[in-house]
Design a protein around this motif. Structure first.
Motif, short mmCIF file in Angstrom:
data_model
loop_
_atom_site.label_atom_id
_atom_site.label_comp_id
_atom_site.label_asym_id
_atom_site.label_seq_id
_atom_site.Cartn_x
_atom_site.Cartn_y
_atom_site.Cartn_z
N SER A 12 0.57 -1.22 0.22
CA SER A 12 -0.16 0.21 0.03
C SER A 12 0.66 1.36 0.06
O SER A 12 0.69 2.30 -0.44
CB SER A 12 -1.00 0.39 1.19
OG SER A 12 -0.15 0.06 2.42
N PRO A 109 -5.40 -0.86 -2.84
CA PRO A 109 -6.09 -1.51 -2.59
C PRO A 109 -7.36 -1.38 -2.41
O PRO A 109 -8.31 -2.67 -2.45
CB PRO A 109 -5.33 -1.27 -0.90
CG PRO A 109 -3.79 -0.71 -1.20
CD PRO A 109 -4.39 0.45 -2.29
N GLU A 113 -9.78 -4.50 -3.14
CA GLU A 113 -10.67 -4.99 -2.76
C GLU A 113 -12.43 -5.42 -3.44
O GLU A 113 -13.04 -6.42 -2.77
CB GLU A 113 -11.32 -3.96 -1.08
CG GLU A 113 -12.05 -4.97 -0.26
CD GLU A 113 -12.04 -3.72 1.06
OE1 GLU A 113 -12.99 -4.43 1.63
OE2 GLU A 113 -11.34 -3.27 1.53
N GLY A 166 -4.29 -6.20 2.35
CA GLY A 166 -4.24 -4.84 2.00
C GLY A 166 -3.53 -3.79 0.71
O GLY A 166 -2.68 -3.56 0.73
#
Length: 174
Positions: A12, A109, A113, A166
């Motif tokens: 990230s 990220p 998701e 993440g």
């Protein structure tokens, strides 16, 4: 050799850099990474195991186009699925079609998701129905379906792993 798909996960804290230039995340020789060869190989022997862990590299061979079709907007004008962001794109042909420039994109990220959640909702039956719109015969569909489903599962597993960590990823079609 054909146009192929490669995705590389990034942490990230690399998101800004990856969004500004996705190629900073993509390996120098993606095919070598995918096939377990030394970068810049001319000839060699391989067991076709990726050089990078599956959590870090997704290789979809040429199946990306099938997954793109399954997640793309329908001809009826419906919106594309969220998962389409993972497969969207086309190379730009140059030199009268003899060469191409790759398509590259980075997904941060939070988008990974959402893509992973959408991929979870796609069944093998959905893939069959999506590909059925493009195959001219049942025999053609059956031969391509196993290939597409195999790589769809790899894509889903990769997106889930990247999202659970993440992380984001950059992909290249080329």
């Amino acid at each position: 050799m054909g146009i192929r798909y490669y995705a590389y996960a990034f942490n990230s804290d690399q998101t800004g850099k990856a969004l500004a230039d996705p190629l900073t995340v993509v390996g120098a020789d993606p095919l070598a990474d995918a096939w377990g060869l030394e970068p810049g190989f001319r000839q060699g022997v391989t067991d076709f195991r990726q050089s990078l862990p599956e959590r870090d590299l997704l290789y979809l061979d040429k199946a990306w186009s099938y997954l793109q079709r399954v997640t793309a907007p329908c001809p009826a004008g419906d919106r594309a699925r969220t998962a389409y962001r993972m497969f969207e794109g086309q190379v730009t042909f140059t030199d009268d079609g003899l060469a191409w420039r790759p398509w590259v994109r980075a997904l941060p990220p939070h988008e990974v998701e959402l893509v992973a959640l959408d991929l979870e909702t796609i069944s093998d039956h959905d893939i069959e129905a999506g590909l059925g719109r493009f195959c001219s015969s049942r025999q053609s569909l059956e031969s391509e379906l196993a290939y597409a489903i195999h790589f769809f599962h790899r894509a889903r597993d990769f997106a889930q792993a990247v999202a659970s960590d993440g992380r984001g990823f950059a992909y290249m079609i080329g």
